[in-house]
Enzyme design. Sequence first.
Site: not given
Length: 412
Positions: A7, A91, A180, A241, A385
């Site tokens: 990643n 990723r 996601h 956020r 993931e």
Amino acid sequence: MKVLVINAGSSSLKYQLYDMTNEKVLANGRVERIGMDSSIVTHEKVGKTEVRSVSEILEHTMAVRRVLDMLVNPKTGVIESISEIDAVGHRVVHGGEAFKQSVLVTPEVKLEIRKLFDLAPLHNPAHMMGITAVEANLPDVPQVLVFDTAFHQTMPREAYLYAIPMVLYRRHKVRRYGFHGTSHAYVSEQAAAFLKQPLETLKMVSCHIGNGASCTAIKDGQSIDTSMGMTPLEGLMMGTRSGDLDPAVVPFVMNKEDLSVSEVNSMLNKHSGLQAISGLSSDMREITEAMSEGDKNAKLAFDMYAYRVRKYIGAYAAAMNGIDTLVFTAGVGENSSVLRKAVCDGLTFLGIELDEARNNERRKDTRIISADSSRVKVLVVPTNEELLIARDTYSIVKQQQKRQASTSQSES
Ligand code: ADP
């Protein structure tokens, strides 16, 4: 087969080396502060040693070289030679409309990724640096890209289009993509397997609630709607956020506070959410702790956060004409029984009933937390993931090897 999962961020690179014969992680780690002075490498030989070193790592090719050194080093390593790495899986945050599933890296694929830089300026260029760095260090090893957006490419037009002039979609591909996706795909499969029911028969809402947070409606085994949009800012309230807000707030605040585009972007992405309302923290642990000590702002932040999740679950139950499975995952979803309770307490009308003792149990495995009488099964599923990236990489590379073997057989 051994698969290295990467990643790559703009100044960091996280990695795991998987042995796919048993899906176990052999080693993992991260390189931080790439391109800055004193880059930090943290490497763990799983179950054995963890080492941390500080050095100068100027760019991603050097970072990958360092990772490979750690993996073969007699002290920290888990393989004898880098030739034992059969494939690399990356990723990738944004696959736009071009990538509906994971793909093998080819020159054409790299060109497409470059075209998507505009849609994910903070992420995709960094992923590309990771791909190039692996190419430089492991030129003969196949690489696979796994996209955060791919799972959501099944959304129908009414779910992914914004009600703004269509020319903006045609010209600039302004639409909902969702993120996601790897996590939603992984936990939905895990939940179905745990319930011993085909995923295609379930009406599921999965709630990935971590620093970033999103809900997805999964029907017939496919994502039919998701709360994040063209960027990961839309939808639920998150750590820092804002999530959903009236779009007219943006020009209004820019005008009143004399903010630039980058300032307003920073306000909505980095200085909003739990952090802004509590004035305390973006971390749910600190919020719930302060709340239990009577902090009113922390309580308000928590209530707003839980309310938003509840609202999305209700909306997605409507979108699917029902719901039979609700899944919580990621940092908050897996660990915060208080948040899960606050969300579910308002959803009894949908047939969602938690079992208090099951919800309060501190466990790390997939489990049911609803009462036996609950019509909807509520589960906590730890996300992984990286494992899904490793699985996709393994199966795509295997398929390619089979194709190559059958072509060379038919040629001979
Ligand atoms: P990311 O989106 O960065 O992958 P994670 O899924 O790891 O994030 O979630 C991180 C968040 O999970 C933390 O900010 C924290 O708020 C939350 N979290 C972790 N453990 C707990 C816990 N025991 N109780 C409540 N929240 C937790």
